[in-house]
Scaffold this active site. Structure first.
Site, short mmCIF file in Angstrom:
data_model
loop_
_atom_site.label_atom_id
_atom_site.label_comp_id
_atom_site.label_asym_id
_atom_site.label_seq_id
_atom_site.Cartn_x
_atom_site.Cartn_y
_atom_site.Cartn_z
CB SER A 116 -0.88 -0.02 1.25
OG SER A 116 -1.58 1.18 1.31
CB THR A 121 -3.59 4.19 -7.67
OG1 THR A 121 -4.03 3.15 -6.81
CG2 THR A 121 -4.76 4.87 -8.30
#
Ligand SMILES: Nc1ncnc2c1ncn2[C@@H]1O[C@H](COP(=O)(O)OP(=O)(O)OP(=O)(O)O)[C@@H](O)[C@H]1O
Ligand SMILES: [Mg+2]
Length: 1023
Positions: A116, A121
């Protein structure tokens, strides 16, 4: 910018490998060493080179700052370039995928994995941007392109949140397909969303936030909108937003993001009503959070916050009373009978939270469906080509997570990552094996860690963790999280990767609490707390609550909650989650995958945190990946590429190899002294086993490079100069020929003209005596012209010049006129020019000429001698009269006496020593006699009747002509001048006469002769 360019160049030459490391890990000499691996990453990170390959896998290190390597220029640089030719970049992977799709016509997929906050993204957005910018796009497809790009901010607003690891952490998994037509233009898209972390809607850990959209609405929404929704512009007022104690984050600007999202919704094609419904739902979730329960009069559990309930019923479009009841009661079916039973305080809170989660979760799914509808490929024009379209898939899931307390969500997420890891290794291995087979090189099995055992542990049928969970949920009786844990222990006890408190031995027991089970993941060990597993796996939404929502007149909600759901008596599906992994798997397996893994190297400051990186290298299985990749050969290249790069190192392959490529490479490596165990030759590629072999070749190339450069420079300069010379030469030739042509044409023209003239001239000459006719007119004109021009150029210069050119016959008359005119003109000019003295002189000369011309021998000699005003200067200055010294001869005896002769205006006088001897009035002067010879004698004949008057006077002087002329002019009348040939007779006195005889002789002699005459002998001057 320049600095970075230099870096790129440096990197590509591999010369700077000590400083910037290798750009492909397979070139690491010590490929089994994790330290070497990390050192390479560190070096590159230090130089801002965040991308490195492991074969075809791209490893990226999150720089956490803007590196300016994503410009349009960068995109162009990577477009259509071979994967290995240029430094590693996500654009290289994107371009490679795109080209593979177009050339192989097979669907492709890019898998992105990482912890993460690692940047997955971001990377997927970069890839999308790359396609949006570089793919051909027509006008009517540009809307689709904009929608594809704009889907990101919307999904991020609803599905991303600030976590401890990442301010914009994706809380859902996303698989996006971009569909391309046969021309390679994007024509459609599809998004698959997996498992939104719904628990975040009602609870956030400390330091984390709820989904961005709540804060965006409160910060950015117009006041009108907020009042309509019954909201206040203060996140602190909402129970669902205060759990993490972190309403504001410095890196996030909710107000701006709100505007972006609103705009994006319009671009994607959301209807205003739909947006309104959407915002109603968001607001209703906030109101749900603020809905409180308390004890009523009769001790029953009831809602204590009426305003919230009012807003809820308005915003959700449901009946208030029904909702009130559904939030505090549940419907149970027992023995075919429906019963309503009140909920306890805790149950009511749970039901409320479940409703919030369900509403938000389904709305999110609805959002994705709507976006998919807007991205769907629907153009009729393309329907025919639909069959030939291909897709590129982008998988961006949440990264592996380990927290202090890990729950069901982490379990799902980590399992997902476990599957992905399996896929990674499988794909690498598979592609490696395929390549070897294709190249005809024997495949030696590679030993690697297979995490299938862990995947099976989770997903195995009946004996897998998920199956057990499902079973436990559906089991009649009182299943609980603890009973689930016990079941796990019973079934999975003894599995090498599964540990619980009970199963562990004394040493490790402490590490696992009683309510936890530990999974030894490939990436590391994670303790999961079983609390909430069952609830989260089940759909907790009570039936009556669902019924109420199904009755909603809100369009969006009615699409999210179908009425059939309530009428369907079957118990709801439990593991919603199962499709997560199956989707991932089925999808990716059918595609050709391109992999990209990302490392998050920093905790708080932008420093390379080695421990963190080591952990991620481990859990991403990068060493394993590298090992598989390096099991055989470190380096492989197509013959053509290899030969092209190194051919200069062997005289036989330089500058060009003429035979088969494979033979060329064989010759080259032989010349380079490769040992047989160092390389293998496949069908189209050379495989080099050790990086050091390649590096030594690279070094030789580097050493050879200056010579190559020199050769190139020399030939280039030579070529350039020669080209320049040839250009100049060509230009010179052109100019020369043009010039020569012009000159020759001129000459020819002149010659022709001359010939014409000569011909006309000759003809004219022949016809010159004829009347004017075409044959002779030129000649005549020319004659006339040249005669006139000659006159013009060469006219007579003086009055005395009597020469005159002979005119052509036709001009005879004109010539005479001209001659006369000319003379007159000259004379006129002469006369105008003449001075008074000179005029006088001339007049005297004229008189002299009238008297003496052709009469006297000495006349011609006298002409050029000018007459003077007086020969006696004193006399002249006193009296203004002419004076001259003369010799007077007595009439008797001829005695010579010196006298001066003075001529005044009215008389002449003879003076001797200032005494007047004789005065002769001009009136009395009858004539003058002179001889024709050149003597100076003259006789002035004076009448002798008057006694006072002496008679004729005989005088001799030097300037006889001058004296006689003066006398004649002064007397102002025509005095007769007698010119006698041989004697002059003169009167002496009263009838007596004297005679002077003249003869010519050698010299002037004056004597008395026998006859009493005066004999003058004068020389003859002019014969
Ligand atoms: N290539 C990059 N250049 C600069 N900054 C980057 C880059 N990639 C990521 N970042 C930074 O890292 C942050 C986290 O990235 P991102 O949201 O993509 O992580 P993620 O891997 O998707 O995390 P999660 O699994 O939580 O969704 C970004 O907000 C950005 O600030
Ligand atoms: Mg993300």
């Amino acid at each position: 910018k320049r600095y970075r360019e230099v870096h790129l160049v440096m990197e590509s030459t591999l010369t700077a490998r000590d400083r910037v490391g290798v750009q492909d890990f397979v070139l690491l000499e010590n490929y089994t060493s994790e330290a070497a691996f990390i050192e390479n990453l560190r070096r590159r990170f230090g130089e801002n080179l965040i991308y490195t390959y492991i074969g075809s896998v791209l490893v990226s290190v999150n720089p956490n700052k803007d590196l300016e390597i994503y410009s349009k220029a960068h995109m162009e640089r990577y477009r259509g370039v071979s994967f290995y030719e240029i430094s590693p970049h996500i654009y290289a992977v994107s371009d490679n995928t795109y080209r593979a799709m177009r050339t192989e016509r097979r669907d492709q997929c890019i898998l992105i994995s990482g912890e993460s906050g690692a940047g997955k993204t971001e990377v997927s957005k970069k890839i999308l941007q790359y396609y949006a910018t570089t793919c051909p796009v027509t006008d009517h497809l540009s809307t689709l392109r904009d929608r594809l790009l704009q889907s990101n901010p919307v999904l991020e607003a609803f599905g991303n949140a600030k976590t401890l690891r990442n301010d914009n952490s994706s809380r859902f998994g996303k698989y996006m397909d971009v569909q391309f037509d046969f021309r390679g233009a994007p024509i459609g898209g599809h998004i698959l969303n997996y498992l939104l972390e719904k628990s975040r809607v009602v609870h956030q850990n400390h330091g984390e936030r709820n989904f961005h959209i709540f804060y965006q609405l409160l910060e950015g929404g117009e006041q009108d909108l907020l009042s309509k929704l019954g909201l206040e512009r203060n996140a602190q007022k909402y129970q669902y937003l205060v759990k993490g104690c972190c309403p504001r984050v410095s890196s996030i600007n909710d107000k701006n993001d709100w505007r972006t999202v609103r705009k994006a919704l319009t671009v994607i094609g959301f209807h205003e009503d739909e947006v309104e419904d959407l915002l109603n739902i968001i607001a209703s979730v906030l109101h749900l959070g603020n809905t409180q329960f308390g004890e009523g009069k009769n001790g029953e559990n009831q809602i204590t916050t009426e305003p919230q309930l009012k807003y809820l019923s308005k915003l959700l479009g449901v009946d208030g009373a029904a909702l009130r009841e559904a939030l505090t009661h549940k419907k149970i079916t027992a023995k075919g009978e429906e019963m309503i039973s009140p909920l306890s305080f805790e149950q009511a809170v749970a039901a409320r939270d479940a409703l919030a989660k369900a509403v938000y979760g389904r709305t999110f799914t609805w959002l994705v469906v709507k976006i998919n509808q807007s991205l769907a490929f629907k153009d009729d024009v393309y329907n025919s080509s639909k069959g030939s379209s291909s897709v590129i898939g982008l998988l961006d899931i949440y990264g592996f997570e380990v927290f202090q307390h890990n729950s069901f969500e982490q379990f799902c997420i980590n399992y997902c990552n476990e599957k992905l890891q399996q896929l990674f290794i499988e794909l690498t291995l598979k592609s490696e094996q395929e390549e070897y087979e294709a190249e005809g090189i024997t495949w030696e099995p590679v030993k690697y860690f297979d995490n299938k055992i862990i995947c099976d542990l989770v997903e195995g049928k009946h004996k897998g963790l998920i199956s057990i969970l499902d079973e436990e949920c559906l089991r009649p009786g009182e299943p609980s999280d603890i009973s689930f844990l016990e079941k796990l222990e019973d079934t999975l006890g003894g599995h090498a990767h599964f540990v619980t408190h009970k199963l562990s031995n004394g040493k490790t027991r402490k590490a696992v609490s009683r309510e936890e089970f530990k999974l030894i993941h490939y990436a590391g060990e994670v303790n999961y707390s079983v609390n909430g597993f069952l609830d989260k796996n089940k759909d907790l939404l009570y039936r009556n609550l669902k019924e109420v929502i199904c009755q909603s007149n809100c369009q969006v909600l009615s699409q999210c909650f179908h009425r059939e759901e309530v009428t369907d008596q079957k118990r709801p599906e439990t593991v919603r989650y199962t499709h997560t992994h199956t989707h991932t798997h089925t999808h990716t397996h059918s595609l050709i995958c391109h992999l990209s893994v990302i490392i998050h190297p920093v905790k708080s400051i932008r420093r390379f945190d080695e421990a963190l990186v080591r952990h991620q290298v481990k859990y991403l299985g990068l060493m394993e990946n590298l090992r598989v990749r390096r099991a055989g050969f470190a380096y492989r290249r197509h013959y053509e590429t290899f030969l092209q790069r190194y051919k200069s190192l062997c005289p036989r392959t330089w500058p060009n190899w003429q035979g088969r490529l494979a033979d060329g490479v064989a010759t080259l490596v032989q010349h380079l002294g490769y040992k047989p165990e160092e390389y293998k030759l496949g069908k189209t590629k050379i495989f080099i086993r050790f990086p050091k072999t390649l590096f030594s070749t690279e070094d030789s190339l580097e050493a050879r490079r200056p010579a190559l450069v020199l050769t190139l420079q020399t030939s280039w300069r030579g070529y350039r100069e020669r080209a320049k010379y040839l250009r100049i030469r060509q230009a010179v030739i052109v100019i020369q020929s043009a010039w020569r042509g012009m000159i020759s044409r001129q000459k020819a023209r002149r010659r022709r003209h001359a010939v014409d003239i000569i011909r006309k001239f000759i003809k004219g000459f022949i016809y010159r005596h004829y009347e004017r006719c075409p044959e002779n007119e030129y000649f005549l004109d020319h004659q006339r012209f040249s005669f006139l021009m000659m006159l013009f150029r060469n006219p007579p210069k003086s009055v005395l010049d009597k020469s005159w050119p002979i005119p052509p016959p036709c001009l005879t008359e004109a010539s005479e006129h001209l001659c006369r005119l000319c003379m007159r003109n000259m004379m006129r000019a002469y006369c105008r020019r003449i001075q008074p003295e000179w005029k006088k002189q001339m007049e005297q000369k004229v008189v002299a000429s009238q008297i003496f011309k052709d009469q006297k021998d000495s006349y011609p000699q006298s002409v050029p001698k000018l007459f003077v005003a007086s020969r006696l200067s004193r006399v002249h200055s006193l009296t203004q009269c002419y004076g001259i010294a003369v010799t007077k001869y007595d009439r008797r005896g001829y005695k010579a006496r010196p006298r001066q002769l003075l001529l005044t205006s009215s008389f002449a006088m003879l003076v001797a020593e200032a005494k007047l001897k004789q005065r002769i009035d001009y009136a009395t002067l009858r004539s003058i006699s002179v001889s024709s010879l050149s003597d100076g004698f003259m006789v002035l004949h004076v009448p002798s009747e008057d006694n006072k008057q002496k008679s004729d006077v005989v005088l001799q002087c030097d300037h006889l002509i001058e004296v006689v002329t003066k006398l004649a002019t002064m007397a102002d009348k025509k005095i007769k001048v007698n010119m006698s040939q041989d004697s002059i007779t003169f009167a002496v006195a009263r009838g007596k006469e004297g005679v002077i005889d003249f003869t010519s002789g050698p010299e002037l002699k004056v004597a008395k002769c026998k006859k009493g005459h005066l004999l003058v002998t004068a020389p003859k001057l002019n014969p």
